[in-house]
Design a protein around this motif. Structure first.
Motif, PDB file in Angstrom:
ATOM      1  N   VAL A  48       0.876  -1.180   0.117  1.00  0.00           N
ATOM      2  CA  VAL A  48      -0.060   0.010   0.010  1.00  0.00           C
ATOM      3  C   VAL A  48       1.011   1.179   0.106  1.00  0.00           C
ATOM      4  O   VAL A  48       0.790   2.047  -0.667  1.00  0.00           O
ATOM      5  CB  VAL A  48      -0.838   0.034   1.321  1.00  0.00           C
ATOM      6  CG1 VAL A  48      -1.672   1.239   1.298  1.00  0.00           C
ATOM      7  CG2 VAL A  48      -1.914  -1.094   1.130  1.00  0.00           C
ATOM      8  N   ILE A  49       1.946   1.290   0.911  1.00  0.00           N
ATOM      9  CA  ILE A  49       2.786   2.200   0.822  1.00  0.00           C
ATOM     10  C   ILE A  49       3.984   1.670   0.249  1.00  0.00           C
ATOM     11  O   ILE A  49       4.851   0.656   0.336  1.00  0.00           O
ATOM     12  CB  ILE A  49       3.529   2.605   2.320  1.00  0.00           C
ATOM     13  CG1 ILE A  49       2.296   3.064   2.982  1.00  0.00           C
ATOM     14  CG2 ILE A  49       4.629   3.595   2.241  1.00  0.00           C
ATOM     15  CD1 ILE A  49       2.485   3.563   4.655  1.00  0.00           C
ATOM     16  N   LEU A  50       4.223   2.110  -1.242  1.00  0.00           N
ATOM     17  CA  LEU A  50       5.447   1.699  -2.124  1.00  0.00           C
ATOM     18  C   LEU A  50       6.927   2.312  -1.945  1.00  0.00           C
ATOM     19  O   LEU A  50       7.807   1.395  -1.539  1.00  0.00           O
ATOM     20  CB  LEU A  50       4.967   2.072  -3.619  1.00  0.00           C
ATOM     21  CG  LEU A  50       3.871   1.260  -4.081  1.00  0.00           C
ATOM     22  CD1 LEU A  50       3.457   1.993  -5.428  1.00  0.00           C
ATOM     23  CD2 LEU A  50       3.901   0.108  -4.067  1.00  0.00           C
ATOM     24  N   ARG A  51       6.890   3.628  -1.581  1.00  0.00           N
ATOM     25  CA  ARG A  51       8.146   4.224  -1.136  1.00  0.00           C
ATOM     26  C   ARG A  51       7.814   5.596  -0.287  1.00  0.00           C
ATOM     27  O   ARG A  51       6.748   6.021  -0.714  1.00  0.00           O
ATOM     28  CB  ARG A  51       8.735   4.743  -2.476  1.00  0.00           C
ATOM     29  CG  ARG A  51       9.156   3.647  -3.325  1.00  0.00           C
ATOM     30  CD  ARG A  51      10.084   4.007  -4.586  1.00  0.00           C
ATOM     31  NE  ARG A  51       9.669   5.329  -4.960  1.00  0.00           N
ATOM     32  CZ  ARG A  51       9.536   5.806  -6.319  1.00  0.00           C
ATOM     33  NH1 ARG A  51       9.917   4.922  -7.159  1.00  0.00           N
ATOM     34  NH2 ARG A  51       9.023   6.988  -6.695  1.00  0.00           N
ATOM     35  N   GLU A  52       8.924   5.927   0.445  1.00  0.00           N
ATOM     36  CA  GLU A  52       8.771   7.123   1.080  1.00  0.00           C
ATOM     37  C   GLU A  52      10.026   7.979   0.626  1.00  0.00           C
ATOM     38  O   GLU A  52      11.211   7.520   0.606  1.00  0.00           O
ATOM     39  CB  GLU A  52       8.925   6.770   2.527  1.00  0.00           C
ATOM     40  CG  GLU A  52       7.776   6.073   3.120  1.00  0.00           C
ATOM     41  CD  GLU A  52       8.095   5.408   4.486  1.00  0.00           C
ATOM     42  OE1 GLU A  52       8.201   6.251   5.370  1.00  0.00           O
ATOM     43  OE2 GLU A  52       7.871   4.461   4.392  1.00  0.00           O
ATOM     44  N   ILE A  53       9.681   9.124  -0.174  1.00  0.00           N
ATOM     45  CA  ILE A  53      10.861   9.988  -0.754  1.00  0.00           C
ATOM     46  C   ILE A  53      10.877  11.162  -0.379  1.00  0.00           C
ATOM     47  O   ILE A  53       9.839  12.000   0.469  1.00  0.00           O
ATOM     48  CB  ILE A  53      10.501   9.909  -2.215  1.00  0.00           C
ATOM     49  CG1 ILE A  53       8.902  10.706  -2.469  1.00  0.00           C
ATOM     50  CG2 ILE A  53      10.307   8.522  -2.919  1.00  0.00           C
ATOM     51  CD1 ILE A  53       8.807  10.901  -4.132  1.00  0.00           C
ATOM     52  N   ALA A  54      11.846  12.067  -0.588  1.00  0.00           N
ATOM     53  CA  ALA A  54      12.121  13.598  -0.640  1.00  0.00           C
ATOM     54  C   ALA A  54      11.653  14.138  -1.624  1.00  0.00           C
ATOM     55  O   ALA A  54      11.800  13.849  -2.832  1.00  0.00           O
ATOM     56  CB  ALA A  54      13.336  13.875  -0.415  1.00  0.00           C
ATOM     57  N   VAL A  55      10.671  15.214  -1.428  1.00  0.00           N
ATOM     58  CA  VAL A  55      10.314  15.911  -2.591  1.00  0.00           C
ATOM     59  C   VAL A  55      11.093  17.116  -2.791  1.00  0.00           C
ATOM     60  O   VAL A  55      11.118  18.019  -1.661  1.00  0.00           O
ATOM     61  CB  VAL A  55       8.764  16.296  -2.356  1.00  0.00           C
ATOM     62  CG1 VAL A  55       8.242  17.194  -3.545  1.00  0.00           C
ATOM     63  CG2 VAL A  55       7.808  15.025  -2.406  1.00  0.00           C
ATOM     64  N   ILE A  56      11.701  17.526  -3.924  1.00  0.00           N
ATOM     65  CA  ILE A  56      12.515  18.704  -3.995  1.00  0.00           C
ATOM     66  C   ILE A  56      12.074  19.555  -4.897  1.00  0.00           C
ATOM     67  O   ILE A  56      11.460  19.098  -5.940  1.00  0.00           O
ATOM     68  CB  ILE A  56      14.151  17.714  -4.790  1.00  0.00           C
ATOM     69  CG1 ILE A  56      14.623  16.638  -3.993  1.00  0.00           C
ATOM     70  CG2 ILE A  56      14.940  19.007  -5.038  1.00  0.00           C
ATOM     71  CD1 ILE A  56      15.034  17.128  -2.378  1.00  0.00           C
ATOM     72  N   ASP A  57      12.567  20.774  -4.771  1.00  0.00           N
ATOM     73  CA  ASP A  57      11.941  21.759  -5.739  1.00  0.00           C
ATOM     74  C   ASP A  57      13.212  21.789  -6.891  1.00  0.00           C
ATOM     75  O   ASP A  57      14.193  22.175  -6.702  1.00  0.00           O
ATOM     76  CB  ASP A  57      11.942  23.050  -4.955  1.00  0.00           C
ATOM     77  CG  ASP A  57      11.562  24.518  -5.716  1.00  0.00           C
ATOM     78  OD1 ASP A  57      11.753  24.222  -7.039  1.00  0.00           O
ATOM     79  OD2 ASP A  57      11.544  25.396  -5.241  1.00  0.00           O
ATOM     80  N   PRO A  58      12.668  21.325  -8.070  1.00  0.00           N
ATOM     81  CA  PRO A  58      13.675  21.410  -9.088  1.00  0.00           C
ATOM     82  C   PRO A  58      14.309  22.736  -9.448  1.00  0.00           C
ATOM     83  O   PRO A  58      15.611  22.562  -9.806  1.00  0.00           O
ATOM     84  CB  PRO A  58      12.859  20.926 -10.244  1.00  0.00           C
ATOM     85  CG  PRO A  58      11.629  20.607  -9.707  1.00  0.00           C
ATOM     86  CD  PRO A  58      11.260  21.255  -8.308  1.00  0.00           C
ATOM     87  N   SER A  59      13.751  23.690  -9.203  1.00  0.00           N
ATOM     88  CA  SER A  59      14.674  25.069  -9.496  1.00  0.00           C
ATOM     89  C   SER A  59      15.482  25.223  -8.633  1.00  0.00           C
ATOM     90  O   SER A  59      16.490  25.800  -8.901  1.00  0.00           O
ATOM     91  CB  SER A  59      13.704  26.251  -9.604  1.00  0.00           C
ATOM     92  OG  SER A  59      12.939  26.436  -8.313  1.00  0.00           O
ATOM     93  N   LYS A  60      15.513  24.821  -7.439  1.00  0.00           N
ATOM     94  CA  LYS A  60      16.563  24.905  -6.464  1.00  0.00           C
ATOM     95  C   LYS A  60      17.780  24.026  -6.579  1.00  0.00           C
ATOM     96  O   LYS A  60      18.827  24.105  -5.902  1.00  0.00           O
ATOM     97  CB  LYS A  60      16.033  24.813  -5.037  1.00  0.00           C
ATOM     98  CG  LYS A  60      14.760  25.819  -4.637  1.00  0.00           C
ATOM     99  CD  LYS A  60      15.141  26.438  -3.460  1.00  0.00           C
ATOM    100  CE  LYS A  60      13.839  27.387  -3.108  1.00  0.00           C
ATOM    101  NZ  LYS A  60      13.318  27.425  -2.207  1.00  0.00           N
TER     102      LYS A  60
END
Length: 156
Positions: A48-60
């Motif tokens: 049910v939970i596939l992955r836990e990731i960090a969400v990054i601001d691409p522009s930064k």
């Protein structure tokens, strides 16, 4: 997996912040930390939970441009679809890849540093693949909502 209100709360909370502590989840759900820990493990084990990731601001991080690309294949055979998907999944600039219905066969969400970087991406993914009939690109003018959350009813 049968899920109840508490599982839904755990899922919704972890989608907002995967670093939420077991104690905080216990407080939200009214369950003990040990019970929450077992439930989180069961949600992971059952995919049910596939992955836990960090969400990054691409522009930064230098990826200042985003693109929505609609791709039409010459031949929509399973082996050709698999070849395209493997190439797209290997490319680090492809954030999302959807197999879709309609005029296009795939919808890709991609990032690039600049137009020169984007041109290199198009050569890798499209021009070097003889099965790509055409692709249409829209440049993202602004990121208004970005997410992958699948939020569940929180009614008891």
């Amino acid at each position: 997996m049968e899920m109840d209100w508490a599982d839904n709360q755990i899922i919704n909370t972890l989608q907002e912040n995967a670093r939420t502590s077991l104690d905080q989840l216990a407080h939200i759900t009214g369950l003990s930390s040990a019970t929450v820990q077992r439930r989180v493990k069961a949600l992971r084990d059952s995919d049910v939970i596939l992955r836990e990731i960090a969400v990054i601001d691409p522009s930064k991080v230098g990826q200042r441009m985003s693109f929505v690309i609609m791709v039409e294949l010459e031949r929509e055979r399973p082996d050709q679809i698999d070849i395209f998907v493997r190439r797209a999944m290997k490319d680090r600039q492809v954030q999302q890849c959807y197999y879709v219905t309609g005029e296009a066969d795939f919808c890709l969400i991609c990032t690039a540093k600049d137009m020169e970087d984007f041109e290199k991406l198009t050569h890798r993914l499209f021009f070097e693949d003889s099965n790509v009939r055409r692709f249409r690109t829209s440049v993202v003018m602004g990121r208004k909502k970005v997410g992958l959350g699948v939020f569940l009813d929180d009614e008891r």
